[in-house]
Design an enzyme around this catalytic site. Structure first.
Site, PDB file in Angstrom:
ATOM      1  N   CYS A  25       0.871  -1.185   0.000  1.00 36.52           N
ATOM      2  CA  CYS A  25       0.000   0.000   0.000  1.00 36.52           C
ATOM      3  C   CYS A  25       0.908   1.235   0.000  1.00 36.52           C
ATOM      4  CB  CYS A  25      -0.962  -0.024   1.185  1.00 36.52           C
ATOM      5  SG  CYS A  25      -0.169  -0.038   2.806  1.00 36.52           S
ATOM      6  N   ASN A  28       2.320   1.356   4.372  1.00 34.87           N
ATOM      7  CA  ASN A  28       2.606   0.055   5.009  1.00 34.87           C
ATOM      8  C   ASN A  28       2.277   0.065   6.507  1.00 34.87           C
ATOM      9  OD1 ASN A  28       5.475  -2.168   5.524  1.00 34.87           O
ATOM     10  ND2 ASN A  28       3.406  -2.716   5.009  1.00 34.87           N
ATOM     11  N   ARG A  31      -3.395  -0.791   5.232  1.00 37.03           N
ATOM     12  CA  ARG A  31      -3.978  -1.836   4.379  1.00 37.03           C
ATOM     13  C   ARG A  31      -3.062  -3.032   4.161  1.00 37.03           C
ATOM     14  NH1 ARG A  31      -5.109   2.282  -0.342  1.00 37.03           N
ATOM     15  NH2 ARG A  31      -3.193   3.080   0.611  1.00 37.03           N
TER      16      ARG A  31
END
Ligand code: 4NP
Length: 169
Positions: A25, A28, A31
């Protein structure tokens, strides 16, 4: 006799090769660590841990070294999943190293393609390609929103990880 041994060794090598999966993502911390945690949990539940190497990373370096966002950790914990990864930035070597790189949204996907050399672009896919109920191809970024956004991310990633594991296992 010798031929038989060679075939057997090759077969063991094929069976033991781990599938390396990287979730990506932006930061980090929301998601992709959630995706990593859910996917690891499902792999463990199915007794397939020996067949996978699973990690996550961000396209940006804002939060390198940090634990996942507290709201994401609380949501994960409410579903029986402990998130304890440390944020790191995705690097070009990841595109060589991993077999499958799953971007949480189209922006992450574009940024990962900039790192993809040597024909590795085909390894980069969108996570929501595996969402059986996808209304959009992006896993929405929950960082600036409320608690409900974190639960929505969990539900999207739970569905997507089920489908992903069904396809890979
Ligand atoms: P993630 O969420 O990409 O799902 O980890 C975000 C985390 C941090 C920021 C943006 C998105 N940020 O701008 O700091």
């Amino acid at each position: 006799m010798t031929k038989g041994i060679i075939i057997e060794t090759t077969e063991i090598g094929r069976i033991m090769t781990k599938k390396k999966v990287l979730f990506v993502c932006l930061g980090n911390i929301c998601r992709s660590p959630m995706a990593e945690g859910i996917f690891k949990h499902k792999v463990e539940e199915r007794g397939l841990t020996h067949l996978f190497e699973i990690d996550s990373a961000g396209t940006a370096a804002y939060h390198v070294g940090n634990l996942p966002d507290e709201r994401m950790r609380e949501t994960a914990y409410s579903h029986g999943i402990l998130l304890n990864s440390k944020a790191r930035q995705a690097v070009a070597e990841d595109l060589e190293e991993f077999d499958l790189i799953l971007a949480m949204d189209k922006s992450n996907h574009r940024n990962l393609l900039k790192l993809a050399l040597n024909g590795n672009a085909e390894k980069v896919r969108l996570m929501r390609e595996f969402d059986t109920k996808a209304e959009s191809m992006d896993v929405p970024d929950p960082y600036y929103g409320g608690v409900a956004g974190f639960e929505e991310v969990y539900q999207i990633l739970d569905r997507s990880c089920n489908q992903l594991l069904d396809e890979l296992a």
